[in-house]
Design a protein around this motif. Structure first.
Motif, PDB file in Angstrom:
ATOM      1  N   SER A  76       0.784  -1.244   0.000  1.00  0.00           N
ATOM      2  CA  SER A  76       0.000   0.000   0.000  1.00  0.00           C
ATOM      3  C   SER A  76       0.820   1.300   0.000  1.00  0.00           C
ATOM      4  CB  SER A  76      -0.934  -0.001   1.216  1.00  0.00           C
ATOM      5  OG  SER A  76      -0.181   0.175   2.398  1.00  0.00           O
ATOM      6  N   HIS A  77       2.141   1.201  -0.012  1.00  0.00           N
ATOM      7  CA  HIS A  77       2.920   2.444   0.145  1.00  0.00           C
ATOM      8  C   HIS A  77       3.575   2.884  -1.176  1.00  0.00           C
ATOM      9  CE1 HIS A  77       4.995   5.641   2.005  1.00  0.00           C
ATOM     10  NE2 HIS A  77       6.158   5.051   2.167  1.00  0.00           N
ATOM     11  N   ASP A 134       5.832   5.121  -2.008  1.00  0.00           N
ATOM     12  CA  ASP A 134       7.297   5.242  -2.105  1.00  0.00           C
ATOM     13  C   ASP A 134       7.960   3.878  -2.287  1.00  0.00           C
ATOM     14  OD1 ASP A 134       7.469   8.068  -1.835  1.00  0.00           O
ATOM     15  OD2 ASP A 134       7.022   7.850   0.293  1.00  0.00           O
ATOM     16  N   TYR A 169       2.196   1.679  -7.615  1.00  0.00           N
ATOM     17  CA  TYR A 169       1.130   1.304  -6.667  1.00  0.00           C
ATOM     18  C   TYR A 169      -0.239   1.580  -7.285  1.00  0.00           C
ATOM     19  CZ  TYR A 169      -2.315   2.050  -2.948  1.00  0.00           C
ATOM     20  OH  TYR A 169      -3.470   2.033  -2.196  1.00  0.00           O
ATOM     21  N   CYS A 200     -11.142   4.933  -2.061  1.00  0.00           N
ATOM     22  CA  CYS A 200     -11.113   5.814  -0.889  1.00  0.00           C
ATOM     23  C   CYS A 200      -9.900   6.744  -0.905  1.00  0.00           C
ATOM     24  CB  CYS A 200     -11.077   4.918   0.352  1.00  0.00           C
ATOM     25  SG  CYS A 200     -11.266   5.849   1.846  1.00  0.00           S
ATOM     26  N   LYS A 217       3.812   6.165   6.546  1.00  0.00           N
ATOM     27  CA  LYS A 217       2.855   7.086   5.928  1.00  0.00           C
ATOM     28  C   LYS A 217       2.961   8.447   6.631  1.00  0.00           C
ATOM     29  CE  LYS A 217       1.329   3.601   3.454  1.00  0.00           C
ATOM     30  NZ  LYS A 217       0.188   2.749   3.729  1.00  0.00           N
ATOM     31  N   LEU A 224       4.365   9.098  10.567  1.00  0.00           N
ATOM     32  CA  LEU A 224       5.807   9.367  10.446  1.00  0.00           C
ATOM     33  C   LEU A 224       6.155  10.709  11.092  1.00  0.00           C
ATOM     34  CD1 LEU A 224       8.464   8.358   8.474  1.00  0.00           C
ATOM     35  CD2 LEU A 224       7.931  10.602   7.567  1.00  0.00           C
ATOM     36  N   ASN A 284       1.347  19.846  -2.155  1.00  0.00           N
ATOM     37  CA  ASN A 284       0.467  18.765  -2.641  1.00  0.00           C
ATOM     38  C   ASN A 284      -0.708  18.608  -1.683  1.00  0.00           C
ATOM     39  OD1 ASN A 284       3.420  18.243  -3.178  1.00  0.00           O
ATOM     40  ND2 ASN A 284       2.458  16.981  -4.742  1.00  0.00           N
ATOM     41  N   TRP A 289      -8.186  13.916   3.589  1.00  0.00           N
ATOM     42  CA  TRP A 289      -7.955  13.000   4.716  1.00  0.00           C
ATOM     43  C   TRP A 289      -9.266  12.516   5.326  1.00  0.00           C
ATOM     44  CZ3 TRP A 289      -3.211  11.087   5.441  1.00  0.00           C
ATOM     45  CH2 TRP A 289      -2.140  11.779   4.860  1.00  0.00           C
ATOM     46  N   HIS A 302       5.048  12.683  -8.372  1.00  0.00           N
ATOM     47  CA  HIS A 302       4.200  13.012  -7.210  1.00  0.00           C
ATOM     48  C   HIS A 302       2.864  13.629  -7.649  1.00  0.00           C
ATOM     49  CE1 HIS A 302       4.410  14.860  -2.880  1.00  0.00           C
ATOM     50  NE2 HIS A 302       3.326  14.122  -3.063  1.00  0.00           N
ATOM     51  N   TYR A 340      -5.431  15.202  -4.719  1.00  0.00           N
ATOM     52  CA  TYR A 340      -6.563  14.267  -4.763  1.00  0.00           C
ATOM     53  C   TYR A 340      -7.744  14.946  -4.090  1.00  0.00           C
ATOM     54  CZ  TYR A 340      -2.830  10.668  -5.057  1.00  0.00           C
ATOM     55  OH  TYR A 340      -1.731   9.925  -5.397  1.00  0.00           O
TER      56      TYR A 340
HETATM   57  O1  DAU Z   1      -5.121   8.423  -1.551  1.00  0.00           O
HETATM   58  C1  DAU Z   1      -5.164   7.138  -0.992  1.00  0.00           C
HETATM   59  C2  DAU Z   1      -3.770   6.632  -0.761  1.00  0.00           C
HETATM   60  O2  DAU Z   1      -3.242   7.385   0.320  1.00  0.00           O
HETATM   61  C3  DAU Z   1      -3.717   5.139  -0.458  1.00  0.00           C
HETATM   62  O3  DAU Z   1      -4.175   4.431  -1.570  1.00  0.00           O
HETATM   63  C4  DAU Z   1      -2.298   4.703  -0.112  1.00  0.00           C
HETATM   64  O4  DAU Z   1      -2.305   3.338   0.279  1.00  0.00           O
HETATM   65  C5  DAU Z   1      -1.812   5.555   1.045  1.00  0.00           C
HETATM   66  O5  DAU Z   1      -0.470   5.224   1.324  1.00  0.00           O
HETATM   67  C6  DAU Z   1      -1.934   7.040   0.703  1.00  0.00           C
HETATM   68  O6  DAU Z   1      -0.996   7.410  -0.356  1.00  0.00           O
HETATM   69  P1  DAU Z   1      -0.152   8.776  -0.288  1.00  0.00           P
HETATM   70  O7  DAU Z   1       1.039   8.615  -1.150  1.00  0.00           O
HETATM   71  O8  DAU Z   1      -1.015   9.951  -0.506  1.00  0.00           O
HETATM   72  O9  DAU Z   1       0.229   8.733   1.299  1.00  0.00           O
HETATM   73  P2  DAU Z   1       1.576   9.092   2.083  1.00  0.00           P
HETATM   74  O10 DAU Z   1       1.203   9.103   3.534  1.00  0.00           O
HETATM   75  O11 DAU Z   1       2.724   8.257   1.654  1.00  0.00           O
HETATM   76  O12 DAU Z   1       1.849  10.590   1.623  1.00  0.00           O
HETATM   77  C7  DAU Z   1       0.894  11.620   1.819  1.00  0.00           C
HETATM   78  C8  DAU Z   1       1.458  12.894   1.204  1.00  0.00           C
HETATM   79  O13 DAU Z   1       2.589  13.310   1.986  1.00  0.00           O
HETATM   80  C9  DAU Z   1       1.985  12.717  -0.207  1.00  0.00           C
HETATM   81  O14 DAU Z   1       1.713  13.903  -0.939  1.00  0.00           O
HETATM   82  C10 DAU Z   1       3.480  12.542  -0.040  1.00  0.00           C
HETATM   83  C11 DAU Z   1       3.775  13.377   1.189  1.00  0.00           C
HETATM   84  N1  DAU Z   1       4.899  12.892   2.032  1.00  0.00           N
HETATM   85  C12 DAU Z   1       4.890  11.601   2.425  1.00  0.00           C
HETATM   86  C13 DAU Z   1       5.906  11.114   3.224  1.00  0.00           C
HETATM   87  C14 DAU Z   1       5.949   9.675   3.650  1.00  0.00           C
HETATM   88  C15 DAU Z   1       5.863  13.782   2.445  1.00  0.00           C
HETATM   89  O15 DAU Z   1       5.838  14.973   2.109  1.00  0.00           O
HETATM   90  N2  DAU Z   1       6.871  13.306   3.250  1.00  0.00           N
HETATM   91  C16 DAU Z   1       6.940  12.008   3.620  1.00  0.00           C
HETATM   92  O16 DAU Z   1       7.924  11.629   4.329  1.00  0.00           O
END
Ligand code: DAU
Ligand code: NAD
Length: 361
Positions: free
Chosen positions: A85-86, A88, A160, A187, A199, A203, A222, A226, A294, A298
């Motif tokens: 699901s991640h 990265d 992904y 979702c 995530k 984090l 971005n 939520w 990136h 959404y």
């Molecule tokens: O939109 C639904 C999706 O949301 C799910 O399908 C995925 O399984 C889930 O992981 C999530 O994906 P994202 O890529 O949006 O989630 P993430 O928490 O990895 O990142 C959220 C936002 O934060 C994204 O714009 C990237 C940014 N980010 C993420 C990390 C881990 C950062 O700026 N710094 C970080 O260290």
């Protein structure tokens, strides 16, 4: 009471769903999980003496195991949470995503079809296969484009998202071709207790508490929508109970936030809950190299589920974030356990190269 076969139930959303399903007596649960790095069987320890809960360690790609399980346990519905699901990780190592999200879903569908075809007509009519998917299949929006609807064309941008799009197409095909009574949920970003700290939200909470840099990819502009995880769990149950077969539903929190604003809000809550003299958590904010490809924004239009099934999110972002942060503060042994050797290896892999472009806030 009905019995649901839940796959991936030792992960973030699945474990929240199972705990709620048992608490609310929605159903008995069989939980099939491979127990990858993202899982936490400890989350479900409180169910170990619950006769309505049964855990099986296994892979959704193992068609023989799934077929035997279906024959023995005879569930009324399958809810497929199991996935890599991640985003990265999918960029650094895409293969596991194709294996589980595409091929695994295919094997699960195929075993379900064979099981379903042998059910009595009444049981066939009642059976459901609910696939949990993501808004990422629709790609990226500009700041002014309208939110994703169920008929927005698919345009996945990461391995992904592409693997989830593939799984959604297979689910659709099994409904159209074989009549398997499927449902799909797309979702937005979930947050809440028990989310693995790779995530963004967990984090940032844990890095801040450890006074480590808070990495923001790119310029932090971005946008994600939520949704508190319990609201998602309620929607899942409602869709299972009330939806017509073959439908897809978009689910979101009506809560678009820029990443930088999310991180600043977490810092402000921590300043209140865990104050340190002459120190603001936001001083740890660090801009790092962006995620390749990136997605900019959404946003989910959830009019369909509101209109058809009367669902809407109950939690607002402020109260949901507070509950989430309080949960991480109250569960130090959970935090310690998930931040094991493999977690540290991942953090090093994902963030080391990004340091090159680091600058402080
Ligand atoms: O939109 C639904 C999706 O949301 C799910 O399908 C995925 O399984 C889930 O992981 C999530 O994906 P994202 O890529 O949006 O989630 P993430 O928490 O990895 O990142 C959220 C936002 O934060 C994204 O714009 C990237 C940014 N980010 C993420 C990390 C881990 C950062 O700026 N710094 C970080 O260290
Ligand atoms: P997660 O990574 O926390 O948990 C995934 C679970 O699936 C883990 O317990 C893992 O062990 C299990 N698993 C992985 N591969 C498996 C396999 N081959 N066989 C059996 N089990 C396997 O994921 P999550 O955040 O709980 O997401 C659950 C589902 O919801 C996923 O399908 C994801 O694409 C989707 N989704 C997540 C979000 C989000 O924000 N977290 C948003 C929209 C959709």
């Amino acid at each position: 009471m009905q019995t649901f076969l839940v796959t991936g139930g030792a992960g973030f959303i699945g474990s929240n769903f199972i705990l709620k399903a048992r608490k609310e007596q929605w159903s008995n649960i069989i939980n099939l999980d491979k127990l990858t790095y993202a899982s936490n069987p400890q989350d479900l320890e409180e169910l170990q003496n619950d006769p309505g809960y049964y855990f099986v360690r296994g892979d959704i790609s193992n068609i023989e195991l799934i077929s035997n399980l279906l024959e023995q346990q005879r569930p009324d519905a399958i809810i497929n949470f199991a996935a890599e699901s991640h985003v990265d990780r999918s960029i650094l190592s895409p293969q596991a995503f194709i294996q589980t999200n595409v091929l695994g879903t295919f094997h699960l569908l195929e075993a379900s079809r064979v099981y379903w075809e042998k059910l009595s007509p009444k049981k066939q009519e009642q059976f459901r296969f609910l696939h949990i998917s993501t808004d990422e299949v629709y790609g990226s929006l500009s700041p002014t484009q309208p939110a994703f609807r169920e008929d927005t064309p698919y345009a996945p941008n990461s391995p992904y998202a592409a693997s989830k799009a593939g799984s959604d197409h297979l689910v659709r095909a099994y409904y159209q071709t074989y009549g398997l009574p499927t449902l799909t949920i797309n979702c937005s970003n979930n947050y809440g207790p028990r989310q693995f700290p790779e995530k963004l939200i967990p984090l940032i909470i844990l890095n801040a508490l450890n006074r480590k840099p808070l990495p923001i990819y790119g310029d932090g502009q971005n946008i994600r929508d939520w949704l508190y995880v319990e609201d998602h769990c309620e929607a899942i149950y409602l869709v299972l109970q009330k939806s017509k077969i073959g439908e897809t539903y978009n689910i979101g929190g009506n809560n678009e936030q820029m990443n930088l604003a999310v991180v600043e809000k977490i810092c402000a809550v921590l300043d209140d809950l865990v104050p340190k003299s002459n120190f603001r958590y936001s001083s740890l904010i660090t801009f790092v190299k962006d995620r390749p490809g990136h997605d900019q924004r959404y946003a989910i239009n959830c009019d369909k589920i509101k209109h058809d099934l009367g669902w809407q999110p109950k939690e607002n972002f402020e109260s949901g974030l507070l509950k989430t942060i309080q949960w991480y503060l109250s569960n130090p042994s959970w935090v310690e356990q998930v931040q094991s050797g493999t977690y540290r290896t991942w953090i090093q892999q994902n963030y080391t190269d990004r340091d090159i472009a680091c600058s402080s806030h």
